[in-house]
Scaffold this active site. Structure first.
Site, PDB file in Angstrom:
ATOM      1  N   CYS A 115       4.094  17.916 -11.655  1.00  0.00           N
ATOM      2  CA  CYS A 115       5.336  17.763 -12.424  1.00  0.00           C
ATOM      3  C   CYS A 115       6.060  16.446 -12.147  1.00  0.00           C
ATOM      4  CB  CYS A 115       6.268  18.936 -12.150  1.00  0.00           C
ATOM      5  SG  CYS A 115       6.973  18.918 -10.492  1.00  0.00           S
ATOM      6  N   CYS A 145       4.844  21.492  -3.788  1.00  0.00           N
ATOM      7  CA  CYS A 145       5.993  21.024  -4.574  1.00  0.00           C
ATOM      8  C   CYS A 145       7.041  22.138  -4.657  1.00  0.00           C
ATOM      9  CB  CYS A 145       5.509  20.642  -5.974  1.00  0.00           C
ATOM     10  SG  CYS A 145       6.872  20.219  -7.086  1.00  0.00           S
ATOM     11  N   GLY A 199      -1.912  -9.234  12.766  1.00  0.00           N
ATOM     12  CA  GLY A 199      -2.574  -7.945  12.931  1.00  0.00           C
ATOM     13  C   GLY A 199      -3.292  -7.433  11.706  1.00  0.00           C
ATOM     14  N   HIS A 212       0.819  -1.210   0.000  1.00  0.00           N
ATOM     15  CA  HIS A 212       0.000   0.000   0.000  1.00  0.00           C
ATOM     16  C   HIS A 212       0.858   1.267   0.000  1.00  0.00           C
ATOM     17  CE1 HIS A 212      -3.701  -2.332   1.718  1.00  0.00           C
ATOM     18  NE2 HIS A 212      -3.514  -2.547   0.437  1.00  0.00           N
ATOM     19  N   CYS A 249       4.646  14.941  -6.596  1.00  0.00           N
ATOM     20  CA  CYS A 249       3.849  16.051  -7.116  1.00  0.00           C
ATOM     21  C   CYS A 249       2.966  15.556  -8.258  1.00  0.00           C
ATOM     22  CB  CYS A 249       4.763  17.165  -7.618  1.00  0.00           C
ATOM     23  SG  CYS A 249       3.818  18.486  -8.402  1.00  0.00           S
TER      24      CYS A 249
HETATM   25  P1  NAD Z   1      -7.503  -3.321  10.171  1.00  0.00           P
HETATM   26  O1  NAD Z   1      -7.544  -2.026  10.903  1.00  0.00           O
HETATM   27  O2  NAD Z   1      -8.573  -3.689   9.261  1.00  0.00           O
HETATM   28  O3  NAD Z   1      -7.331  -4.537  11.188  1.00  0.00           O
HETATM   29  C1  NAD Z   1      -6.345  -4.583  12.131  1.00  0.00           C
HETATM   30  C2  NAD Z   1      -6.578  -5.859  12.954  1.00  0.00           C
HETATM   31  O4  NAD Z   1      -5.551  -5.943  13.931  1.00  0.00           O
HETATM   32  C3  NAD Z   1      -7.910  -5.844  13.698  1.00  0.00           C
HETATM   33  O5  NAD Z   1      -8.539  -7.095  13.575  1.00  0.00           O
HETATM   34  C4  NAD Z   1      -7.487  -5.613  15.167  1.00  0.00           C
HETATM   35  O6  NAD Z   1      -8.357  -6.208  16.098  1.00  0.00           O
HETATM   36  C5  NAD Z   1      -6.132  -6.274  15.177  1.00  0.00           C
HETATM   37  N1  NAD Z   1      -5.220  -5.743  16.196  1.00  0.00           N
HETATM   38  C6  NAD Z   1      -5.129  -4.471  16.657  1.00  0.00           C
HETATM   39  N2  NAD Z   1      -4.122  -4.376  17.557  1.00  0.00           N
HETATM   40  C7  NAD Z   1      -3.579  -5.614  17.659  1.00  0.00           C
HETATM   41  C8  NAD Z   1      -2.498  -6.148  18.412  1.00  0.00           C
HETATM   42  N3  NAD Z   1      -1.784  -5.393  19.242  1.00  0.00           N
HETATM   43  N4  NAD Z   1      -2.189  -7.464  18.268  1.00  0.00           N
HETATM   44  C9  NAD Z   1      -2.908  -8.256  17.423  1.00  0.00           C
HETATM   45  N5  NAD Z   1      -3.941  -7.805  16.668  1.00  0.00           N
HETATM   46  C10 NAD Z   1      -4.262  -6.494  16.798  1.00  0.00           C
HETATM   47  O7  NAD Z   1      -6.124  -3.313   9.450  1.00  0.00           O
HETATM   48  P2  NAD Z   1      -5.687  -3.975   8.120  1.00  0.00           P
HETATM   49  O8  NAD Z   1      -6.410  -5.250   7.866  1.00  0.00           O
HETATM   50  O9  NAD Z   1      -4.239  -3.923   8.129  1.00  0.00           O
HETATM   51  O10 NAD Z   1      -6.261  -2.957   7.046  1.00  0.00           O
HETATM   52  C11 NAD Z   1      -6.226  -1.944   6.591  1.00  0.00           C
HETATM   53  C12 NAD Z   1      -5.594  -0.802   5.982  1.00  0.00           C
HETATM   54  O11 NAD Z   1      -5.203   0.065   6.991  1.00  0.00           O
HETATM   55  C13 NAD Z   1      -4.378  -1.128   5.237  1.00  0.00           C
HETATM   56  O12 NAD Z   1      -4.561  -0.660   3.966  1.00  0.00           O
HETATM   57  C14 NAD Z   1      -3.261  -0.317   5.898  1.00  0.00           C
HETATM   58  O13 NAD Z   1      -2.494   0.333   4.901  1.00  0.00           O
HETATM   59  C15 NAD Z   1      -3.982   0.720   6.663  1.00  0.00           C
HETATM   60  N6  NAD Z   1      -3.391   1.193   7.920  1.00  0.00           N
HETATM   61  C16 NAD Z   1      -2.048   1.270   8.106  1.00  0.00           C
HETATM   62  C17 NAD Z   1      -1.540   1.712   9.332  1.00  0.00           C
HETATM   63  C18 NAD Z   1      -0.057   1.791   9.527  1.00  0.00           C
HETATM   64  O14 NAD Z   1       0.693   2.014   8.573  1.00  0.00           O
HETATM   65  N7  NAD Z   1       0.419   1.560  10.749  1.00  0.00           N
HETATM   66  C19 NAD Z   1      -2.399   2.063  10.356  1.00  0.00           C
HETATM   67  C20 NAD Z   1      -3.777   1.995  10.113  1.00  0.00           C
HETATM   68  C21 NAD Z   1      -4.254   1.536   8.892  1.00  0.00           C
END
Ligand code: NAD
Length: 256
Positions: free
Chosen positions: A128, A149, A189, A117, A125
């Protein structure tokens, strides 16, 4: 089922590939998206996270991203990131495929990281095509609510995949290739609700591999998992590393 069983499965089913989601970073203080306390409980994804929203009003989208990018840039890897890096060093984890944009796997020391992702590493930008590194974006954000930019003045777009955008083809192709080769896909996670990434475990299973899930709460593929642990990613993985440290890893199949 506990950490020791997962450690045994990892040793038995090589190569192993990890697939991580927002839940791997919550213990670093970064909220996930779908929990009741997650980001989308407070922000409408279509209003702040879609490419249409960005095109219509990039400054509004940056009002969401500015504090988020600052928070992500300051977060530190937690036990789960560190353990996945250690498993790679031990020779029992081939790669980490991550949906996260926070760079924490890389900062924890993982070397094979596939960011499906995108990430906050840079912004581009739309006018450009100039690419600006995170440190420079943070500098621009000191002075303004949205980074312009340096070349043409248009508002930069973070190099993360917005809703409505295609995934970077090379990253998603590599992720599917790793999923097909994996004899164990270890999900950590992720609720496995975001496609096409949520299809990766099915790819592993179709190719004869197994699925293991470490997640707090349900996922869309719980009934397909050979092993499932409902618990904290950091605690469970720390237990796995402890169990593995004393063991001699098998030679990965692809290296024979
Ligand atoms: P989601 O939010 O859909 O699910 C996260 C899962 O992790 C949930 O089921 C939750 O219960 C579980 N969880 C939370 N804390 C936990 C822990 N400490 N231990 C174990 N499990 C835990 O996330 P996803 O499926 O990764 O989906 C979504 C989108 O969210 C992705 O596209 C991602 O790019 C984006 N995202 C990224 C970040 C980041 O970069 N840190 C943060 C939030 C969302």
């Amino acid at each position: 089922m506990g950490a020791r069983e997962l450690a045994e499965l990892i040793l038995e089913r090589q190569p192993c590939v990890a697939l991580t989601g927002a839940g791997v970073s919550t213990e670093s203080g970064i909220p996930d998206f779908r929990s009741p306390t997650g980001i989308w409980a407070r922000f409408d994804p279509l209003e702040y996270g879609s490419i249409e929203a960005f095109r219509a009003d990039p400054r509004k989208v940056w009002s969401f991203y500015k504090p988020r990018v600052a928070m992500l840039a300051e977060a530190e890897p937690n036990q789960a990131h560190l353990t996945l890096a250690e498993l790679e060093q031990l020779g029992v984890l081939e790669a980490v495929v991550t949906q996260n944009i926070d760079l924490l796997h890389e900062r924890a020391g993982s070397r094979e990281v596939v960011e499906v992702h995108g990430s906050i590493r840079s912004s581009t930008c739309p006018g450009c095509g100039e690419r600006v590194a995170l440190a420079d974006v943070l500098e621009l954000l000191r002075e303004a609510d949205a980074p312009a930019c340096p070349d043409c003045g248009e508002i930069l777009k973070p190099d993360v995949v917005f809703f409505g955008e295609l995934l970077p083809p090379s990253a998603i192709d590599r992720a599917f290739e790793l999923a097909r080769r994996a004899r164990l896909l270890l999900v950590v996670g992720s609720a496995l609700e975001v496609h096409p990434v949520a299809g990766l475990p099915l790819e592993t299973i179709a190719a004869g591999g197994d699925l293991a899930i470490v997640n707090r709460g349900p996922t869309a593929l719980n009934d397909r998992a050979a092993l499932r642990i409902d618990g904290s990613a950091g605690e469970v993985l720390a237990g796995v590393a402890e169990a593995l440290r004393g063991e001699q890893p098998q030679q990965p199949e692809h290296a024979r």
